[in-house]
Design an enzyme around this catalytic site. Sequence first.
Site: not given
Ligand code: ACO
Length: 335
Positions: A115, A262, A292
Amino acid sequence: MYSSKITGLGYYVPENVVTNNDLKQWMDTSDEWIQERTGIKERRWIDPKTEDTTAVMGAKAAKIAIDRAGLTKDDIDFIVFATLSPDMYFPGGGVQIQDLLDMPTIGALDVRNQCSGFIYSLSVADQFIKTGMYKNILVIGSENHSGGLERSTRGRGVTVIFGDGAGAAVLSRSEEKGKGILSSHLHSEGKHAKELALIGPSTNRWVPEIMEDNDPEDVSYFPHMNGQFVFKHAVVRFSEAIIEGLTANGLQKDDIDMLIPHQANLRIAQFIQKKFQLSDDKVYNNIMRYGNTTAASIIIALTEAWEEGKIKDNDLVVLAAFGSGFTWGSVVIKW
Ligand code: ACO
């Protein structure tokens, strides 16, 4: 020393729109969950029936950027190509661009900083131009994520986030003092490499090994992300990189005319916007439409903001990224 400025911008995204509701055919998810957690409404995923690949999309974006710079392919001295999803394990995508655009036998460098790929690439190109080695450099970010994502409920935490697309900029030599790229700052912290990674196949885990193990639970060939861990680091590192860029130039947050973060998650961008007390017209987001797109995200957003007339002469434009590696950084530009 010369300075370097962006003289041409272009982007290309595949036509195929995949909405949040479309994803429900593969996994247990909802439009509400995805929008609430990420801000994403839809993304573009390559239709495999089309010719699009990482390199092909990069070449399409590059053509537009070269044209808008008022140049031809023969004016380009060097290519810097960023992707985490190359068409081939080797060689890298830079040489494909050289071939696809039928360019002279100029150098082509591949950058693998996920990223932060476009920030790193712009910084590399800037150094070549400032020292006088090259006059016009093509800087490209392109990603084909869709082919390598796990389309199942197990993979939903990663799969819903990523989209395909490409962007390109022409960076050119300039003798105007105080304009163009003012600074770039680059960072990494490899101890967190496995928090956001695609482990195999690799030289550490070749395909025959994966096949021999035949373990249905081993999906190390799909990207893995510890979402909350990454999120927490992202908000801190984004802020640090922006402050570092401003401080190096004796500038304040109020001097920012346009921040292009980003496009990792709309919540991250909104957190940064609030922290720096920037009004809505000073932050550009398009993650709602593209998801993304990793190395392509900043350059697609920058191009759109510029096309929409949101970036004007003499504006202070700040680009900032954080991602897998971890890697992060910023570029400060006087437009
Ligand atoms: N649809 C429905 N439910 C989902 C989904 C989905 N697509 N994905 C996860 N869940 C569920 C999980 O299973 C979990 O359920 P549980 O509580 O029963 O276990 C719940 O939702 C919460 O999951 P989390 O992973 O804790 O969700 P979070 O609020 O953290 O959101 C996300 C996830 C969007 C990925 C977030 O953590 C995020 O944006 N992180 C940073 C991403 C980032 O900045 N990446 C860097 C750049 S990418 C690169 O460099 C390639």
